[in-house]
Write a protein that holds these residues in place. Structure first.
Motif, short mmCIF file in Angstrom:
data_model
loop_
_atom_site.label_atom_id
_atom_site.label_comp_id
_atom_site.label_asym_id
_atom_site.label_seq_id
_atom_site.Cartn_x
_atom_site.Cartn_y
_atom_site.Cartn_z
N THR A 1 -0.04 -5.78 17.64
CA THR A 1 0.14 -6.24 16.41
C THR A 1 -1.02 -6.93 15.89
N SER B 1 7.00 -8.55 14.60
CA SER B 1 6.83 -7.13 14.82
C SER B 1 7.84 -6.37 16.11
N ASN C 1 6.99 -12.23 -1.68
CA ASN C 1 7.27 -12.65 -0.35
C ASN C 1 8.19 -13.98 -0.43
N GLU D 1 3.95 -13.39 12.48
CA GLU D 1 3.90 -12.08 11.88
C GLU D 1 4.04 -11.05 13.12
N ARG E 1 5.83 -8.58 6.36
CA ARG E 1 4.79 -8.07 6.88
C ARG E 1 4.17 -7.11 5.94
N LYS E 2 4.78 -6.17 5.17
CA LYS E 2 4.33 -5.22 4.21
C LYS E 2 3.42 -6.37 3.19
N ASN E 3 4.35 -7.11 2.56
CA ASN E 3 3.60 -7.71 1.44
C ASN E 3 2.51 -8.76 1.95
N SER E 4 2.46 -9.22 3.31
CA SER E 4 1.52 -10.26 3.33
C SER E 4 0.19 -9.21 3.66
N LEU E 5 0.28 -8.02 4.22
CA LEU E 5 -1.07 -7.23 4.22
C LEU E 5 -1.31 -6.49 3.09
N ALA E 6 -0.24 -6.58 2.17
CA ALA E 6 -0.77 -6.27 0.64
C ALA E 6 -1.43 -7.35 0.05
N TRP F 1 9.96 -6.16 8.44
CA TRP F 1 8.88 -5.17 7.99
C TRP F 1 8.54 -5.37 6.48
N ARG F 2 9.30 -5.92 5.81
CA ARG F 2 9.02 -6.26 4.34
C ARG F 2 8.23 -7.28 4.15
#
Length: 388
Positions: free
Chosen positions: A366, A83, A166, A79, A148-153, A145-146
């Motif tokens: 990151t 970035s 994801n 991830e 990473r966003k789903n992973s952090l969510a 970006w998507r």
């Protein structure tokens, strides 16, 4: 859970900033003083580090669609690699300022006087090249970006919904990426010699991307484990990374040999010119060294099972493979505008150091931004107990 806020100390960060500034300044000087070699270095190093980042995104996507869980304890590493995609995209966009220095078809009057290139003018033109580059880079940046966003969510969600999102995102990304990355390889690399063509050139570069990115990820995981920040990574995780390094090196060799053999056997002048250039005029030694570094040495050094479970040995082999990948790109790019081999120049080193330090700064920042172990990931327990 492990936290990674101390991964990069202030001294290392300052040193990286200094190296990045000096390297980028040197590369800028090369673009101004010797545009052909300067832009060649920018394209080589920009593409090299961008593909390391894209390889991280592809690694995540492949494991997501396969419902694999073994890699979960170190998923923050790919991830973090991904970035860098927006930064790497910005570096490659600078190439647009030097198209005539690199690409024969972009030079005034060439397309009108060369009847073979004139037939390709609908595709090989500056506006089309620029539009395709911007769209492909933007597409890759959006999907990374998507992911990473789903992973952090998922860290804040006890359900598995973000992980399932994801999977769908990864499936779409892989389809679009396979098409666009092959097109990018044709555009940015193969069109340096617009009279020559290869139908497996895109797949060849995908293999090189996978080989080098897994090697770089392996080094990053081992360094984090040595620093005590990724204790959950065990010998079986390293063994599987070693198997991927071995497998992708062999895939690269298969495609390299397939391309070379078919062109050599057919012996068609407009195809053989590519390899003739790279086997003469001083390029012979790096040409064969390319095969040694990217396949022969990794194959021999990673063949025994214990070799794939030894962190120091894996780091050494990964270094060999990363060197080989850079040389592979150098051989694809430099001979197009440098018929006589002149060695690795100061602009090549400046680009490598500048963009390399920028890559390290982006990745470490990151990595240090969130806990290294993803909370609530539905595959975490499986990964913690991964054994082969």
């Amino acid at each position: 859970m492990s936290s990674s806020g101390i991964v990069v100390g202030p001294n290392l960060r300052r040193a990286s900033l200094v190296v990045a500034a000096l390297g980028l300044f040197g590369l800028g000087a090369g673009l101004a003083l010797e545009p052909t070699r300067g832009f060649s270095s920018l394209l080589t190093n920009g593409f090299f580090f961008l593909t390391l980042a894209l390889g991280g995104a592809v690694f995540l996507a492949l494991n997501a669609v396969a419902n694999a869980g073994w890699y979960t304890v170190f998923k923050r590493v790919p991830e973090a690699f991904a970035s860098y995609v927006p930064v790497g995209a910005a570096s490659l966009l600078v190439v647009l300022a030097g198209l005539p220095s690199l690409y024969l078809w972009a030079r005034p009057g060439v397309m009108e006087t060369d009847h073979l290139l004139h037939k390709k003018a609908a595709f090989l033109n500056t506006p089309g090249f620029a539009i395709r580059m911007v769209l492909m880079l933007a597409l890759w940046a959006f999907f990374t970006w998507r992911l990473r966003k789903n992973s952090l969510a998922q860290d804040a969600d006890s359900s598995s919904e973000p992980t399932q999102r994801n999977v769908a995102t990864s499936a779409l990304f892989l389809v679009l990426f396979a098409i666009t990355f092959c097109l990018a390889s044709f555009d940015w690399l193969m069109s340096l010699e617009p009279h020559w063509f290869s139908t497996i050139y895109g797949l060849y570069n995908i293999a090189g991307m996978l080989e080098s990115s897994v090697a770089a990820m392996t080094v990053a995981v081992i360094l984090l484990k040595r620093a005590g920040l990724m204790k959950e990574v065990n010998t079986s995780h390293l063994h599987d990374l070693g198997k991927l390094m071995f497998g992708f090196a062999t895939l690269w060799a298969y495609l390299w040999f397939s391309q070379f053999l078919l062109i050599w056997y057919a012996n068609i002048p407009e195809e053989t010119v590519y390899f003739i250039q790279r086997m003469h005029h001083g390029w012979r030694a790096p040409f064969f060294m390319n095969v040694v570094l990217n396949w022969a040495l990794p194959f021999v050094l990673l063949l025994p099972k214990p070799a794939k479970r030894n962190p120091a040995h894996l780091c050494f082999v990964a270094g060999v493979m990363l060197t080989g990948r850079w040389l592979d790109l150098h051989l694809m790019i430099a001979p197009a505008n440098m018929p006589e081999y002149a060695g690795i120049g100061v602009w090549d080193v400046a680009g490598l150091l500048g963009l390399g330090a920028l890559f390290v700064l982006t990745v470490t920042r990151t990595v240090g931004a969130v806990p290294l172990i993803p909370r609530n990931d539905p595959y975490l327990v499986e990964s913690l107990h991964h054994h082969t």
